[in-house]
Design an enzyme around this catalytic site. Sequence first.
Site, PDB file in Angstrom:
ATOM      1  N   ASP A  13      65.215  17.358  68.339  1.00  0.00           N
ATOM      2  CA  ASP A  13      64.072  17.901  67.603  1.00  0.00           C
ATOM      3  C   ASP A  13      64.604  18.955  66.622  1.00  0.00           C
ATOM      4  O   ASP A  13      65.806  19.217  66.569  1.00  0.00           O
ATOM      5  CB  ASP A  13      63.017  18.460  68.565  1.00  0.00           C
ATOM      6  CG  ASP A  13      63.519  19.676  69.334  1.00  0.00           C
ATOM      7  OD1 ASP A  13      64.652  20.144  69.078  1.00  0.00           O
ATOM      8  OD2 ASP A  13      62.767  20.172  70.185  1.00  0.00           O
ATOM      9  N   ASP A  49      58.620  10.550  73.604  1.00  0.00           N
ATOM     10  CA  ASP A  49      59.348  11.442  74.502  1.00  0.00           C
ATOM     11  C   ASP A  49      58.328  12.286  75.234  1.00  0.00           C
ATOM     12  O   ASP A  49      57.245  12.553  74.698  1.00  0.00           O
ATOM     13  CB  ASP A  49      60.295  12.383  73.734  1.00  0.00           C
ATOM     14  CG  ASP A  49      59.535  13.539  73.103  1.00  0.00           C
ATOM     15  OD1 ASP A  49      58.864  13.304  72.075  1.00  0.00           O
ATOM     16  OD2 ASP A  49      59.558  14.653  73.650  1.00  0.00           O
ATOM     17  N   CYS A  70      59.563  -0.920  93.180  1.00  0.00           N
ATOM     18  CA  CYS A  70      60.592  -0.300  92.330  1.00  0.00           C
ATOM     19  C   CYS A  70      61.983  -0.595  92.872  1.00  0.00           C
ATOM     20  O   CYS A  70      62.211  -0.559  94.079  1.00  0.00           O
ATOM     21  CB  CYS A  70      60.371   1.208  92.270  1.00  0.00           C
ATOM     22  SG  CYS A  70      61.596   2.084  91.278  1.00  0.00           S
ATOM     23  N   CYS A 120      64.767   1.165  91.890  1.00  0.00           N
ATOM     24  CA  CYS A 120      65.677   2.282  91.601  1.00  0.00           C
ATOM     25  C   CYS A 120      66.479   2.662  92.849  1.00  0.00           C
ATOM     26  O   CYS A 120      66.145   2.271  93.971  1.00  0.00           O
ATOM     27  CB  CYS A 120      64.902   3.490  91.075  1.00  0.00           C
ATOM     28  SG  CYS A 120      64.148   4.534  92.342  1.00  0.00           S
ATOM     29  N   CYS A 128      64.336   4.275  95.668  1.00  0.00           N
ATOM     30  CA  CYS A 128      63.472   3.365  96.417  1.00  0.00           C
ATOM     31  C   CYS A 128      64.278   2.357  97.238  1.00  0.00           C
ATOM     32  O   CYS A 128      63.812   1.893  98.283  1.00  0.00           O
ATOM     33  CB  CYS A 128      62.517   2.647  95.460  1.00  0.00           C
ATOM     34  SG  CYS A 128      61.317   3.780  94.720  1.00  0.00           S
ATOM     35  N   HIS A 137      63.637   8.230  90.271  1.00  0.00           N
ATOM     36  CA  HIS A 137      62.520   7.293  90.425  1.00  0.00           C
ATOM     37  C   HIS A 137      61.528   7.395  89.260  1.00  0.00           C
ATOM     38  O   HIS A 137      61.128   6.374  88.682  1.00  0.00           O
ATOM     39  CB  HIS A 137      61.770   7.497  91.740  1.00  0.00           C
ATOM     40  CG  HIS A 137      60.493   6.727  91.722  1.00  0.00           C
ATOM     41  ND1 HIS A 137      60.459   5.357  91.920  1.00  0.00           N
ATOM     42  CD2 HIS A 137      59.227   7.090  91.399  1.00  0.00           C
ATOM     43  CE1 HIS A 137      59.227   4.932  91.748  1.00  0.00           C
ATOM     44  NE2 HIS A 137      58.462   5.961  91.429  1.00  0.00           N
TER      45      HIS A 137
HETATM   46 ZN    ZN Z   1      61.943   3.970  92.509  1.00  0.00          ZN
END
Ligand code: ZN
Length: 405
Positions: free
Chosen positions: A93, A297, A335, A337, A340, A366
């Site tokens: 920015d 963002d 999920c 990730c 998880c 996550h």
């Molecule tokens: Zn996750």
Amino acid sequence: MAPTFSFCVLHTDGAARRGEITTAHGTVQTPAFMPVGTRGAVKAVTPRDLREVGAEIILGNTYHLWLRPGDGLIARLGGLHRFIGWDGPILTDSGGFQAFSLGERRVITEAGIRFRSHLDGSEHLLTPEGAAEIQAQLGPDIAMVLDECLAQPAPLSAVKESTERSARWARRGRDRFLELQALGAGEIRLDSETSESRVPNPESRPLVTNPGQAQFGIIQGGTVLELRTLSVERTLAIGFEAYAIGGLSVGEPADTMYSVVAHTAPQLPTGCPRYLMGVGTPLDIVEAVSRGIDLFDCVMPTRNARNGQLFTSEGRLTIKNARYAEDGGPLDPACACYTCRTHSRAYLRHLFVSGEIGAAVLNTIHNLRFYLDTMARVRQAIVFGTLETLRQSLQAMFSRPLSDS
Ligand SMILES: [Zn+2]
């Protein structure tokens, strides 16, 4: 146009666009979400984690990096990519929003924003030219022009005055950016980053660490549609690689934000990516995509993660709730990730209530994965012409009360 920056639209679904941004540090599939790395770090995670959750581009904050450790130091160490260990695309920015947010510690004049540092109280002047110089030294792939961020609500006359000042600043910032591009790489800055002001100095020799840098202009105008149109006209007349819509998500109702986006986005060139700054919830993002926005963002996924507020395929979840104390299931069964795949809700709750650093790490992994997976679903829906169906499912998921309250 900077030679290495380009954008192409691959598919459309109504006003929504599925595209690709090419930068000096690789490509970004759009619509895209940028995790926020305020001080050269996305809080609680490493660049390795960011890659694993699917981030393609991250955001850094000019204000913070300028004051500490200094853009000169970062330039001497090879630029922001090398300094933070992230070789993918970066956007910074302009520093204006943070300087503006200092409240009584800052004064806005035609020259720029004069403020006292939040670190040590030292006085600084951030000018449009200075913002371009600092970003030339940092070397992101996308730099933002300095604009004025006006507190809302504001009287019409103040919004008009601010919009016109932002356009004048945009011209100054663009002129300095083009001078620096012409200067090219390898020029050493003589006055160090400790200089008190960023007034243009013919003797200064900024180190241009990324010759392929693009610069985005910013459309202002508050919630006044006529002023948004005026800002579009003024900013397009200057000419940037692409354009952002600023000054939204600052407390106005969601419907107002969507109206301003619907009014403004179609006035921007179709061949350039459109960036909606600081937005937002998963629903805000899909609503804005459906109105023609490509880039986002927001601190929400990372900040909420550190507060134990998690986004899941079943809605929001507050991990500290007692009901998760003996819940051996994954945080989000849908999920994939690391968090998880590896840990139970019971363990994540234990880490959070114990104040363990790992809670911030695992929750951030996550939440970012949820946001980036949502963007992948958005892109796929545009290709298949099913964005409206996805919008309705996100609306149902995130407008109902918390799943655990
Ligand atoms: Zn996750």
